[in-house]
Design a protein around this motif. Structure first.
Motif, short mmCIF file in Angstrom:
data_model
loop_
_atom_site.label_atom_id
_atom_site.label_comp_id
_atom_site.label_asym_id
_atom_site.label_seq_id
_atom_site.Cartn_x
_atom_site.Cartn_y
_atom_site.Cartn_z
N GLU A 35 35.83 25.26 24.99
CA GLU A 35 35.59 26.38 25.41
C GLU A 35 34.10 26.73 25.44
OE1 GLU A 35 37.35 31.12 25.28
OE2 GLU A 35 38.17 29.47 23.77
N TYR A 36 33.32 26.64 26.43
CA TYR A 36 32.10 26.97 26.64
C TYR A 36 31.70 28.26 26.72
CZ TYR A 36 31.54 21.89 27.68
OH TYR A 36 31.49 20.60 27.63
N VAL A 37 30.64 28.87 26.13
CA VAL A 37 30.10 30.23 26.24
C VAL A 37 30.23 30.67 27.44
CG1 VAL A 37 28.64 31.87 25.43
CG2 VAL A 37 29.44 30.11 23.66
N ARG A 38 30.52 32.01 27.94
CA ARG A 38 30.51 32.18 29.24
C ARG A 38 29.59 33.31 29.45
NH1 ARG A 38 35.30 33.90 31.50
NH2 ARG A 38 36.19 34.54 28.94
N VAL A 39 28.83 33.49 30.52
CA VAL A 39 27.84 34.58 30.78
C VAL A 39 28.59 35.95 31.03
CG1 VAL A 39 26.07 35.51 32.30
CG2 VAL A 39 25.77 33.08 31.15
N CYS A 40 28.36 37.02 30.58
CA CYS A 40 29.10 38.16 31.04
C CYS A 40 28.16 38.94 31.65
CB CYS A 40 29.66 38.96 29.70
SG CYS A 40 30.39 40.52 29.98
N SER A 41 28.19 39.13 33.08
CA SER A 41 27.46 39.93 33.91
C SER A 41 27.68 41.34 34.04
CB SER A 41 27.25 39.22 35.26
OG SER A 41 28.68 39.16 35.77
N ALA A 42 28.73 41.85 33.46
CA ALA A 42 29.30 43.27 33.81
C ALA A 42 28.34 44.22 32.80
CB ALA A 42 30.63 43.41 33.06
N TYR A 43 27.56 44.05 32.16
CA TYR A 43 26.84 45.07 31.32
C TYR A 43 25.27 44.82 31.40
CZ TYR A 43 31.57 45.78 29.83
OH TYR A 43 32.94 45.82 29.70
N GLY A 44 24.98 43.76 32.23
CA GLY A 44 23.48 43.40 32.25
C GLY A 44 23.28 42.15 31.81
N ALA A 45 21.76 42.08 31.69
CA ALA A 45 21.40 40.65 31.28
C ALA A 45 21.59 40.49 29.82
CB ALA A 45 19.90 40.42 31.39
N GLY A 46 21.86 39.23 29.29
CA GLY A 46 21.88 38.98 27.86
C GLY A 46 23.22 39.00 27.44
N PHE A 47 24.32 39.47 27.98
CA PHE A 47 25.48 39.55 27.28
C PHE A 47 26.54 38.26 27.43
CE2 PHE A 47 24.71 43.78 27.66
CZ PHE A 47 25.34 44.64 26.33
N PHE A 48 27.14 37.68 26.55
CA PHE A 48 28.05 36.56 26.76
C PHE A 48 29.35 37.11 26.11
CE2 PHE A 48 25.77 36.19 22.79
CZ PHE A 48 26.89 35.77 21.86
N TYR A 49 30.37 36.32 26.62
CA TYR A 49 31.70 36.67 25.90
C TYR A 49 32.01 35.81 24.55
CZ TYR A 49 33.56 38.38 30.33
OH TYR A 49 33.90 39.11 31.58
N ILE A 50 32.34 36.56 23.88
CA ILE A 50 32.55 35.86 22.54
C ILE A 50 33.91 35.15 22.60
CG2 ILE A 50 33.64 36.58 20.08
CD1 ILE A 50 32.26 39.24 20.40
#
Length: 544
Positions: A35-50
């Motif tokens: 399970e790779y770390v996925r980028v979370c784009s919903a809240y702006g730059a720098g967020f990723f899904y735990i």
């Protein structure tokens, strides 16, 4: 040979069949999916899904070095530092989850710092419990470690709960390195608030906030049993205040000494109206703050002897409520240069000095302080004094105004210009009464006239803080800059002892024919009506 060759080939074939049969009998273990770390784009730059959750996380922080030079007038005791240094580390954790009610957010910020020397070793931070000082002969009062949970709050459906910046604040020194223009800036307090959004940029907030981070001491100078020191000695022997005590028939027979250390009884209530738009923001804030005192610690006759039980009646010092209002506007000015911004703010308060921020440069959570080591006099910031005749608190008043303009010369170079002014007043009633209510056994004043007339205690003052900065950002998130400021405090009426030249109330024996304070030998004591200082600071900072 043909026979040998046939035997060898047959043996090899047999071994192959056997090996295949054995391999087929072994269980097949499937590799676990990665399970790779996925980028979370919903809240702006720098967020990723735990991993394994639907929560988005952003990790950020800051590293900073600072050095400062500030003016000083003394080398006595633990004073005399002109230079100061600080290394600071910050870690931010911002977790957000989308729910049926909107975004659920938790934000935590940890700050750790090592501070030394003039104005970077902060007495304010020690007084409010965020720092601890070294104890060595050479390090005491000049080396300090700072450990703080600067932020730890939850936001959900308009609710904010936890440790956060006070909702009362607006400008809060956004463009400053030193952060000491006059104005409120409580970056860390405990609160429970609800914000309602009305659309078109309008919102309103009601916040219940921890009162401990807005408490400045009440004025108390008395030392029970040492009546001569009630006005001229401050803060060294407790925080008591005298009120006349009467017998059951109503005749004055002595003094009751009240402990003015405040307790937490009621939270502060803060209300905010705010408007945000493309052109900038505007905010109107109001706050109510309780002031309280304890019961009488002792009741003494004018001869300093305790009175028999039931022979004296001590009036009750009732709680009072300070209040403050503030208005501010932020104006974006891209027509001058991209990023240019102007802040204007004003605040007025009664019995709520930490809401107007009059003590911001000199030091908060203290009744008085000088604006530099060995300053000519201490400036007073107390929220109230107790009238010794009535036992009623008389609230101080204070107001401040500040303007700050940020200008980008180029995308890499920017400057801020800061100017602020304020005044603080106590009125003459409490000062005159407390100065005169010092009795000997005959009920006569024992303080010398000079000690009272030229004391800095409860003197009305005005103050300015002005400065400018220049910051270079050669690459993104790296700042290298310098800032300088000037501070001046003026006594609004009369003159006070100049402690920088050795003059104190303890040396005064009277007043000469020219109205000057003198010693018992007739030597004139130095006086002044202002004290000023300056400070220069440089900074290297990396955000990530």
């Amino acid at each position: 040979m043909k026979l040998v060759k046939s035997l060898l080939l047959g043996s090899a074939a047999g071994l192959t069949v056997v090996a295949g049969a054995n391999a087929a009998d072994l269980p097949i273990k499937k590799a676990a999916p990665v399970e790779y770390v996925r980028v979370c784009s919903a809240y702006g730059a720098g967020f990723f899904y735990i991993p394994g959750t639907d929560t988005c996380l952003r990790v950020s922080g800051r590293a900073r070095f600072e050095a400062t030079y500030s003016q000083g007038y003394t080398r006595n005791a633990n004073s005399g530092d002109l230079m100061g240094y600080r290394g600071l580390g910050r870690l931010n954790l911002d977790a957000r989850t989308q729910t049926a009610y909107g975004t659920l957010r938790a934000f935590v910020r940890f700050e750790l710092a090592s501070r030394t020397g003039a104005y970077l070793k902060s007495g304010t931070q020690e007084r409010n419990g965020n720092a601890f000082s070294a104890t060595g002969v050479d390090t005491f009062n000049r080396v300090q470690q700072y450990v703080n949970v600067d932020k730890a709050f939850i936001q959900f459906a308009g609710l904010t709960a936890g440790r956060a910046a006070s909702f009362y604040d607006f400008y809060a020194h956004d463009f400053e390195m030193i952060g000491t223009s006059l104005g409120s800036d409580v970056a860390s307090t405990n609160l429970l608030a609800y914000t309602a959004t009305f659309g078109n940029g309008f919102s309103a907030t009601l916040s219940v906030e921890d009162p401990n981070f807005r408490k400045n001491p009440l004025f108390g100078t008395a030392v029970a049993g040492n009546l001569a020191s009630q006005f001229i000695v401050f803060g060294n022997n407790g925080n008591l205040s005298p009120v006349l005590a009467t017998n059951p028939a109503g005749a004055v027979v002595g003094e009751a000494f009240y402990d003015l250390r405040q307790t937490s009884r009621m939270p502060d209530f803060v209300g905010v109206l705010r408007y945000d738009s493309a052109w900038g923001s505007a905010q109107l804030s109001a706050a109510v703050h309780e002031l309280n005192a304890g019961n009488a610690a002792s009741v003494l006759g004018f001869n300093g002897v305790a009175l028999p039980a039931g022979s004296a009646i001590a009036p009750r010092v009732n709680s009072e409520y300070g209040w403050a209002v503030q208005a501010g506007v932020k104006i974006n000015m891209p027509f001058i240069a991209p990023g240019d911004t102007l802040y204007l703010q004003g605040s007025y308060g009664e019995g709520a000095q930490l809401y107007t921020g009059y003590s911001q440069y000199i030091g908060t959570y203290t009744a008085s302080a000088g604006n530099a080591p060995g300053a000519a006099f201490g400036t007073f910031f107390t929220d109230a004094a107790v009238n010794p005749l009535t036992g009623k608190m008389e609230l101080s008043t204070s107001w401040t105004v500040v303007g700050s303009y940020l200008h980008y010369w180029t995308p890499e170079w920017r400057s801020a210009i800061i100017g602020s002014y304020g005044e603080m007043s106590f009125g003459s009633t409490s000062r005159n009464l407390l100065g005169g209510l010092n009795f000997n056994g005959l009920g006569n004043p024992v303080n010398s006239n000079a000690s009272f007339l030229f004391s800095p205690a409860l003197r009305d003052t005005s103050q300015i803080v002005a400065g400018a900065s220049l910051i270079w950002s050669p690459v993104k998130d790296l700042d290298i800059g310098v800032e300088g400021l000037y501070n001046r405090v003026d006594i609004k009426n009369g003159r006070v002892f100049d402690a920088n030249k050795g003059a104190t109330a303890a040396l005064a024996a009277g007043v000469n024919a020219n109205g000057q304070p003198v010693t018992a030998a007739g030597a004139v004591l130095a006086t002044t009506n202002y004290a000023d200082t300056f400070q220069v600071r440089m900074r290297v900072q990396r955000d990530f």
